[in-house]
Enzyme design. Structure first.
Site, PDB file in Angstrom:
ATOM      1  N   GLU A  66      -4.972   7.805  -1.843  1.00 30.66           N
ATOM      2  CA  GLU A  66      -3.901   8.577  -2.499  1.00 30.66           C
ATOM      3  C   GLU A  66      -2.802   8.961  -1.513  1.00 30.66           C
ATOM      4  O   GLU A  66      -2.211  10.032  -1.587  1.00 30.66           O
ATOM      5  CB  GLU A  66      -4.465   9.797  -3.227  1.00 30.66           C
ATOM      6  CG  GLU A  66      -5.199   9.387  -4.482  1.00 30.66           C
ATOM      7  CD  GLU A  66      -5.213  10.435  -5.570  1.00 30.66           C
ATOM      8  OE1 GLU A  66      -4.237  11.214  -5.679  1.00 30.66           O
ATOM      9  OE2 GLU A  66      -6.195  10.454  -6.329  1.00 30.66           O
ATOM     10  N   GLY A  67      -2.557   8.056  -0.590  1.00 28.51           N
ATOM     11  CA  GLY A  67      -1.523   8.267   0.420  1.00 28.51           C
ATOM     12  C   GLY A  67      -2.141   8.719   1.719  1.00 28.51           C
ATOM     13  O   GLY A  67      -2.777   9.773   1.775  1.00 28.51           O
ATOM     14  N   GLY A 101       0.838  -1.186   0.000  1.00 23.69           N
ATOM     15  CA  GLY A 101       0.000   0.000   0.000  1.00 23.69           C
ATOM     16  C   GLY A 101       0.874   1.238   0.000  1.00 23.69           C
ATOM     17  O   GLY A 101       1.263   1.758  -1.045  1.00 23.69           O
ATOM     18  N   GLN A 134     -22.934  16.916  15.011  1.00 21.72           N
ATOM     19  CA  GLN A 134     -23.187  17.392  16.381  1.00 21.72           C
ATOM     20  C   GLN A 134     -24.232  18.504  16.390  1.00 21.72           C
ATOM     21  O   GLN A 134     -25.129  18.526  17.246  1.00 21.72           O
ATOM     22  CB  GLN A 134     -21.879  17.897  16.997  1.00 21.72           C
ATOM     23  CG  GLN A 134     -21.956  18.200  18.484  1.00 21.72           C
ATOM     24  CD  GLN A 134     -22.034  16.936  19.330  1.00 21.72           C
ATOM     25  OE1 GLN A 134     -21.699  15.846  18.856  1.00 21.72           O
ATOM     26  NE2 GLN A 134     -22.473  17.067  20.561  1.00 21.72           N
ATOM     27  N   THR A 158       5.159  19.237  -4.991  1.00 24.46           N
ATOM     28  CA  THR A 158       5.020  18.015  -4.198  1.00 24.46           C
ATOM     29  C   THR A 158       4.609  18.338  -2.770  1.00 24.46           C
ATOM     30  O   THR A 158       3.678  17.727  -2.213  1.00 24.46           O
ATOM     31  CB  THR A 158       6.334  17.214  -4.200  1.00 24.46           C
ATOM     32  OG1 THR A 158       6.637  16.822  -5.543  1.00 24.46           O
ATOM     33  CG2 THR A 158       6.226  15.974  -3.330  1.00 24.46           C
ATOM     34  N   ASP A 212       1.325  14.169  -7.506  1.00 24.75           N
ATOM     35  CA  ASP A 212       1.452  15.623  -7.333  1.00 24.75           C
ATOM     36  C   ASP A 212       0.285  16.345  -7.995  1.00 24.75           C
ATOM     37  O   ASP A 212      -0.173  17.380  -7.521  1.00 24.75           O
ATOM     38  CB  ASP A 212       2.766  16.132  -7.939  1.00 24.75           C
ATOM     39  CG  ASP A 212       3.981  15.761  -7.103  1.00 24.75           C
ATOM     40  OD1 ASP A 212       3.800  15.301  -5.957  1.00 24.75           O
ATOM     41  OD2 ASP A 212       5.116  15.935  -7.596  1.00 24.75           O
ATOM     42  N   GLY A 250     -27.637  17.361  16.236  1.00 22.96           N
ATOM     43  CA  GLY A 250     -28.081  16.597  17.397  1.00 22.96           C
ATOM     44  C   GLY A 250     -28.467  15.181  17.004  1.00 22.96           C
ATOM     45  O   GLY A 250     -27.859  14.575  16.117  1.00 22.96           O
TER      46      GLY A 250
END
Length: 381
Positions: free
Chosen positions: A364-365, A129, A337, A314, A240, A340
């Site tokens: 993608e990382g 991965g 939240q 990058t 990138d 509720g």
């Protein structure tokens, strides 16, 4: 002036109108039934928004990187699954745009630009991965054909796409593993190619994620992207360009959640007044909007950096993807939240948005890997 050009804002308005009319009405059903958003695919293709990044030379729109992010952002605002149609088309074709022969570009790109076909990207494996150089999928040249064997996993829109950009080891004895990997374009009709069952996922349920299999999969020799051994270099260069699009997806999810929360708190009454009048609620909304605005600038700046070949591209791509996805997770959680108990039900969209946001911190990382990328860029000076 420090603002988007008029044509980008006009594009935003056009995509938002289409998304609200043609995509939003089906978003809950797509999630509930875990089905591909065919309505979104048809609407995006009809409007030319399915792959706006493809150059005009290949029948595309020739839109810049910021425009591509705006399309993804506005679709994600109503349905994250549908936003993966333009996003993955860019991911699957970016290696071709960067490194393929002119012949291969002409063979693949026009069909994707027109919506006749779509593309997916195949890099990850179960045991490779984040450590992509340890992949096991192999490709061997046999006469005038390449023969691929192996399995790729976590392939977005697999089974829907016609074209697959695939990374495979062509030189297992390379001194550096990264230099033994090459990139290829595989078609769904190629002999020896097949797809597995859909993964059962937390979110983005309308976008199928599957394994893909290569069992003596045979493709023509000219379907290699670039020179042998340059595949991983192309893959990393691709990220990138595409990590900002994941930032854009996260940004859109966050904006959709904020919009829903603002509308809800103005309508919901407690103690004799709308809960929007309470300072605690106002502080939450302010923080959510502030983070979204910061993320938006980072995403657009990183996209523009890749467009002009900025040396910081990058770092900026990793920063934008990381920040925007972290913001999406925070904002969608806060939106639930603010709703509720209602926010915890499927009667409102924020629980779906919260589930959808999580993946943007992973694919993608992972954001942990992104921080490593950023640190290395800083230490390189």
């Amino acid at each position: 002036m420090y603002q988007l050009p008029e044509e980008h804002e006009e594009l935003r308005a056009a995509v938002r109108a289409l998304a609200e009319k043609e995509i939003a009405p089906y978003a809950a059903e797509v999630d509930e039934q875990e089905r591909y958003p065919v309505e979104a695919a048809q609407a995006l293709t009809a409007a030319g928004f399915n792959a706006v990044h493809i150059p005009e030379a290949y029948s595309g729109q020739g839109a810049d990187a910021v425009a591509a992010c705006i399309v993804i952002e506005e679709v994600a605002r109503v349905d994250a699954s549908a936003s993966l149609i333009p996003a993955v088309n860019k991911l699957g074709t970016q290696p071709i745009l960067l490194s393929a022969s002119e012949e291969l570009k002409k063979q693949v790109l026009p069909s994707i630009a027109t919506g006749e076909a779509s593309a997916s990207y195949a890099l990850s494996e179960r045991e490779a991965g984040s450590d992509t150089a340890s992949m096991r999928t192999r490709a061997q040249l046999d006469g005038d054909h390449w023969v691929l064997n192996g399995t790729k996993c976590w392939i977005t829109n697999a089974g829907e796409s016609s074209w697959y950009t695939v990374m495979a080891v062509t030189d297992p004895n390379a001194e550096k593993k990264a230099r033994g990997i090459s990139a290829f374009v595989v078609h769904a009709d190629d002999p020896g190619f097949s797809v597995g069952p859909k993964e059962k996922k937390l979110g983005i349920k309308g976008s199928p994620t599957r394994e893909i299999y290569f069992e003596n999969c045979t493709i023509p020799e000219n379907r290699i992207i670039g020179e042998p051994g340059t595949g991983l270099k192309t893959a990393l260069a691709t990220l990138d360009h595409t990590r900002p699009t994941i930032g854009a997806q996260a940004l859109g999810i966050a904006q959709g959640a904020l919009d829903a929360a603002v509308e809800y708190v103005k309508d919901r009454k407690q103690f004799g007044q709308a809960i929007s009048q309470f300072q605690g609620v106002q502080f939450m909304l302010a923080d959510m909007a502030m983070k979204i605005e910061a993320a938006r600038h980072m995403v657009y700046a990183s996209a523009a950096a890749t467009e002009r070949g900025d040396a910081r591209a990058t770092f900026l791509a990793s920063a934008a993807k990381t920040y925007a996805s972290d913001v999406a997770m925070e904002v969608t959680t806060d939106a639930v939240q603010l709703f509720g108990g209602a926010g915890y039900t499927r009667d409102f969209p924020v629980e779906r948005m919260m589930r959808d946001a999580k993946i943007t911190q992973i694919y993608e990382g992972t954001n942990q890997i992104q921080r490593m990328v950023m640190a290395r860029q800083l230490l390189k000076g």
